[in-house]
Each structure stands twice: as structure tokens, then as C-alpha cells.
Write an enzyme that holds these catalytic residues in place. Structure first.
Site, PDB file in Angstrom:
ATOM      1  N   THR A  98       0.843  -1.275   0.128  1.00  0.00           N
ATOM      2  CA  THR A  98      -0.141  -0.218  -0.132  1.00  0.00           C
ATOM      3  C   THR A  98       1.107   1.297   0.080  1.00  0.00           C
ATOM      4  OG1 THR A  98      -1.671  -1.137   1.260  1.00  0.00           O
ATOM      5  CG2 THR A  98      -1.813   1.315   1.367  1.00  0.00           C
ATOM      6  N   LYS A 173      -7.560   1.489  -2.772  1.00  0.00           N
ATOM      7  CA  LYS A 173      -7.175   0.833  -1.426  1.00  0.00           C
ATOM      8  C   LYS A 173      -7.424   2.082  -0.423  1.00  0.00           C
ATOM      9  CE  LYS A 173      -4.930  -1.015   1.764  1.00  0.00           C
ATOM     10  NZ  LYS A 173      -5.324  -2.349   2.364  1.00  0.00           N
ATOM     11  N   LYS A 241       0.219   5.415   8.817  1.00  0.00           N
ATOM     12  CA  LYS A 241       0.784   5.251   7.586  1.00  0.00           C
ATOM     13  C   LYS A 241      -0.294   5.182   6.340  1.00  0.00           C
ATOM     14  CE  LYS A 241       2.127   2.052   4.269  1.00  0.00           C
ATOM     15  NZ  LYS A 241       1.670   0.770   3.797  1.00  0.00           N
TER      16      LYS A 241
HETATM   17  P1  NAP Z   1       5.922  -6.318   7.499  1.00  0.00           P
HETATM   18  O1  NAP Z   1       5.376  -7.535   8.223  1.00  0.00           O
HETATM   19  O2  NAP Z   1       6.486  -5.050   8.244  1.00  0.00           O
HETATM   20  O3  NAP Z   1       6.890  -6.657   6.302  1.00  0.00           O
HETATM   21  C1  NAP Z   1       7.395  -5.733   5.454  1.00  0.00           C
HETATM   22  C2  NAP Z   1       8.522  -6.456   4.357  1.00  0.00           C
HETATM   23  O4  NAP Z   1       9.070  -5.548   3.506  1.00  0.00           O
HETATM   24  C3  NAP Z   1       9.463  -7.189   5.074  1.00  0.00           C
HETATM   25  O5  NAP Z   1       9.626  -8.439   4.332  1.00  0.00           O
HETATM   26  C4  NAP Z   1      10.747  -6.179   4.928  1.00  0.00           C
HETATM   27  O6  NAP Z   1      12.026  -6.721   5.021  1.00  0.00           O
HETATM   28  C5  NAP Z   1      10.535  -5.580   3.724  1.00  0.00           C
HETATM   29  N1  NAP Z   1      11.033  -4.203   3.151  1.00  0.00           N
HETATM   30  C6  NAP Z   1      10.729  -3.212   3.969  1.00  0.00           C
HETATM   31  N2  NAP Z   1      11.323  -2.060   3.723  1.00  0.00           N
HETATM   32  C7  NAP Z   1      12.428  -2.641   2.678  1.00  0.00           C
HETATM   33  C8  NAP Z   1      13.312  -1.959   1.966  1.00  0.00           C
HETATM   34  N3  NAP Z   1      13.625  -0.573   2.152  1.00  0.00           N
HETATM   35  N4  NAP Z   1      13.960  -2.741   1.420  1.00  0.00           N
HETATM   36  C9  NAP Z   1      13.748  -4.202   1.155  1.00  0.00           C
HETATM   37  N5  NAP Z   1      12.758  -4.677   1.831  1.00  0.00           N
HETATM   38  C10 NAP Z   1      11.994  -3.934   2.594  1.00  0.00           C
HETATM   39  O7  NAP Z   1       4.646  -5.657   6.797  1.00  0.00           O
HETATM   40  P2  NAP Z   1       3.344  -6.127   6.104  1.00  0.00           P
HETATM   41  O8  NAP Z   1       2.443  -6.387   7.292  1.00  0.00           O
HETATM   42  O9  NAP Z   1       3.713  -7.568   5.645  1.00  0.00           O
HETATM   43  O10 NAP Z   1       2.839  -5.140   5.081  1.00  0.00           O
HETATM   44  C11 NAP Z   1       3.455  -5.192   3.566  1.00  0.00           C
HETATM   45  C12 NAP Z   1       2.516  -4.120   2.855  1.00  0.00           C
HETATM   46  O11 NAP Z   1       1.223  -4.666   2.817  1.00  0.00           O
HETATM   47  C13 NAP Z   1       2.541  -2.609   3.569  1.00  0.00           C
HETATM   48  O12 NAP Z   1       2.538  -1.849   2.361  1.00  0.00           O
HETATM   49  C14 NAP Z   1       1.111  -2.743   4.244  1.00  0.00           C
HETATM   50  O13 NAP Z   1       0.643  -1.286   4.437  1.00  0.00           O
HETATM   51  C15 NAP Z   1       0.172  -3.681   3.362  1.00  0.00           C
HETATM   52  N6  NAP Z   1      -0.814  -4.331   3.989  1.00  0.00           N
HETATM   53  C16 NAP Z   1      -0.754  -4.927   5.189  1.00  0.00           C
HETATM   54  C17 NAP Z   1      -1.891  -5.485   5.914  1.00  0.00           C
HETATM   55  C18 NAP Z   1      -1.712  -6.387   7.266  1.00  0.00           C
HETATM   56  O14 NAP Z   1      -2.673  -6.424   7.689  1.00  0.00           O
HETATM   57  N7  NAP Z   1      -0.493  -6.343   7.651  1.00  0.00           N
HETATM   58  C19 NAP Z   1      -3.054  -5.345   5.358  1.00  0.00           C
HETATM   59  C20 NAP Z   1      -3.276  -5.058   3.884  1.00  0.00           C
HETATM   60  C21 NAP Z   1      -2.206  -4.270   3.431  1.00  0.00           C
HETATM   61  P3  NAP Z   1      12.634  -7.236   6.444  1.00  0.00           P
HETATM   62  O15 NAP Z   1      12.264  -8.595   6.826  1.00  0.00           O
HETATM   63  O16 NAP Z   1      14.127  -7.295   6.038  1.00  0.00           O
HETATM   64  O17 NAP Z   1      12.106  -6.378   7.439  1.00  0.00           O
END
Ligand code: NAP
Length: 299
Positions: A98, A173, A241
């Protein structure tokens, strides 16, 4: 045309189960994650590992990214050792994070210069939706490219809608997040009023939840508020965010969002009070602070 091989970048809360579902659906999955241990875990589950987004992109006709925020997507796609340095003309990038719709359009334009089409395909449905393969996916980009990638998206989601050109997936979204925040705000305001008026809260919810006021927030979050359970399904920090993205996108089209901006400020007050890791239903605490009314048990 349906590709068998998919590159997958970002094995977080969402990405890891989504990559697993691609493996289960029979795709050859090549993974990259900044923290390598998570990629190694996926190798033990049948994935191949790449050492950088550039290396991954060299061997993948479709590359999916799901990382945290706009600068992270920019870095993984356009940065040093990024996808753009390795990807072949005709391959596709699908960003499922997102992020900003405006930044998405700029990234898509940069990839287009290399004859690489992009889809923005953010998701809704949370970790549970990612694990169960039931995410809602809203897709922006060329309709033909969407068709080409549909089987890949179907391995991760259920309600998959092509909504327009690049950036429109991200815009929809944000529409989703405006609806979620505003509905939760109404639930919180109604509970404070009901409490102050001396109504039995559980009976009040039972009486209205099947009618015109029905919502996911009322059914799922109001009972938690009454129990004073503020564990996160979705954290305030993550909602902020997304609301930051909403405010930036609204500024870009010069549209006021009076109610959403009020909620955004209320969430700032909660972040300031150390509640950033609480669930979004802790919005009630800000309203309690304003009114002196405490909702639910333990009055
Ligand atoms: P998360 O658990 O914090 O995972 C983030 C991932 O991105 C990790 O693999 C992290 O790597 C990687 N990452 C972050 N910054 C990076 C960078 N600069 N370079 C390379 N890799 C990077 O987050 P998430 O919950 O999966 O969310 C991911 C996306 O989905 C976000 O945009 C969020 O808004 C969206 N989303 C989330 C949800 C939810 O309920 N969680 C629902 C809908 C949408 P590392 O492992 O090295 O940290």
C-alpha cells in the site's frame, strides 16, 4: 499467456503467506528478502532464493513486491541493485504494497521506459486473508497485463477487480481506508453516546447490527471495545501510514476530507500517548478523553 515462474520480494506478515500460496498453486517461486533468514525459510518450503532484487528480476517474467511504504518500493524497484537493473523488456512488475498512487504512476513510467509494464495491486483482508488466500485485490494498470497475471493473483486472493490505469488500484485501497476509518469513528461515537445514556451496550449492538447500520467494524470491533480488548488486528501505526497516504492523495486532487482528517488527528493523539501498537479500535480512548465517558466494562 500464463507464467510459471514468479519472483517475490518482501516476506513480511503479508508476503510470506502470499508466497506460500503461490508455491501451493504450482508456481516456481524465486524469493528475495532484505533479512535473508526469511528467504532461507522459504527455500526449505520449495522456493529458490535470489541475492538481490536485480538478480531475482533477471530470471523472473513476473516480479511481485510487497514491502512497507513508498520509499521502500522505490528502493526495491528503482534503487541500486533494484529490479529495474535486472528486469527484461516484456516482464511485468506487480506491486502489492500500500503506497502513494502518485508515486506509483512515476514508478510505472520509469519501468515503461524499459518496456516493462507494471500493475499496482494493493490488498485488503489482513494476515488472515493472506494465509487463507482470500485477499481482496484492487488492480491498476493495462487490462491486457491484468488478464495475463490473473492466475497469479487468483492464487493469493478472491475478490480481484481491475479498477483502472496505474495508480487507480492504490487509489481504491485509499477509498477502502477512508471507509474503514469513518465507519469505526461512527461506532466509537455511538458507543460513547449509548454509554452516557445508560443503554445496555451489548443489547444496543444486537439491536442495530443487522439493519442499515451494519458494518464489519460494528460486528467485530464494538464487542472488543466493550471488553476493553485493544489487541491489534490492525495497528494504529499502520492505519496512520495509510491515512498519511490518504491525506497526500487528497491534497493532490484538492479534495477536503473533513471527517477523515479529524480521525487522523485523533490517531496522532493516541500515538503521542504511546498507543501506536494498539488496535485501531483504541480510537475509543481518544473519544473517552474528550468526553470523560468510559465505555464498557470496568467503568
Ligand atoms: P511487514 O511484516 O512489516 O513486512 C515488510 C516487508 O518489507 C519485510 O519483508 C521487509 O523486509 C520488507 N522491507 C521493508 N522495507 C524494505 C526496504 N527498504 N528494502 C527491502 N525490503 C524492505 O509488513 P506487512 O504487514 O507484510 O505489510 C506489507 C505491505 O502490505 C504494507 O504496504 C502494508 O501497508 C500492506 N498491508 C498490510 C496489511 C496487514 O494487515 N499487515 C493489510 C493490507 C495491506 P525485512 O524482513 O528485512 O524487514
Amino acid at each position: 499467456m500464463m507464467e510459471k515462474r514468479v519472483g517475490f520480494i518482501g516476506l513480511g506478515i503479508m508476503g510470506m503467506p502470499m508466497a506460500r500460496n503461490l508455491i501451493k498453486a504450482g508456481f516456481e517461486v524465486v524469493v528475495y528478502n532484505r533479512t535473508a533468514s526469511k528467504a532461507e525459510q522459504m527455500v526449505s518450503e520449495g522456493a529458490k532464493k535470489a541475492d538481490s532484487p536485480k538478480e531475482l528480476a533477471k530470471e523472473s517474467p513476473v516480479v511481485i513486491t510487497i514491502v512497507s511504504d513508498t520509499p521502500d518500493v522505490e528502493s526495491v524497484i528503482l534503487g541500486e541493485n533494484g529490479i529495474i537493473e535486472g528486469i527484461k523488456a516484456g516482464s511485468v512488475v506487480i506491486d502489492m504494497s500500500t503506497i502513494s498512487p502518485q508515486a506509483t504512476q512515476k514508478i510505472a513510467a520509469r519501468l515503461r521506459e524499459k518496456r516493462v509494464p507494471m500493475l499496482d495491486a494493493p490488498v485488503s483482508g489482513g494476515e488472515q486473508g493472506a494465509v487463507n488466500g482470500t485477499l481482496s485485490i484492487m488492480v491498476g494498470g493495462d487490462a491486457k497485463i491484468f488478464k495475463r497475471c490473473q492466475a497469479i493473483l487468483e492464487a493469493m486472493g478472491k475478490n480481484i477487480i481491475h479498477v483502472g490505469s496505474n495508480g487507480m488500484g492504490q487509489t481504491v485501497k485509499l477509498v477502502n481506508q477512508i471507509l474503514v476509518a469513518g465507519t469505526l469513528n461512527a461506532v466509537v461515537e455511538a458507543l460513547v453516546f449509548a454509554q452516557k445514556s445508560g443503554v445496555d451496550l451489548e443489547k444496543a449492538i444486537d439491536a442495530v447490527k443487522g439493519g442499515a447500520a451494519a458494518s464489519w467494524q460494528l460486528t467485530n470491533l464494538a464487542p472488543r471495545i466493550i471488553r476493553r480488548d485493544f489487541q491489534p488486528g490492525f495497528m494504529i501505526d499502520l492505519m496512520q501510514k495509510d491515512l498519511n497516504l490518504v491525506m497526500g492523495a487528497a491534497e493532490a486532487v484538492k479534495t477536503p476530507l473533513p471527517v477523515t482528517s479529524f480521525i487522523h488527528q485523533m490517531y496522532y493523539s493516541l500515538q503521542s500517548a504511546g498507543e501506536g501498537k494498539s488496535g485501531t479500535q483504541a480510537l475509543v480512548k481518544a473519544m473517552e478523553h474528550l468526553t470523560g465517558v468510559k465505555v464498557g466494562q470496568g467503568k
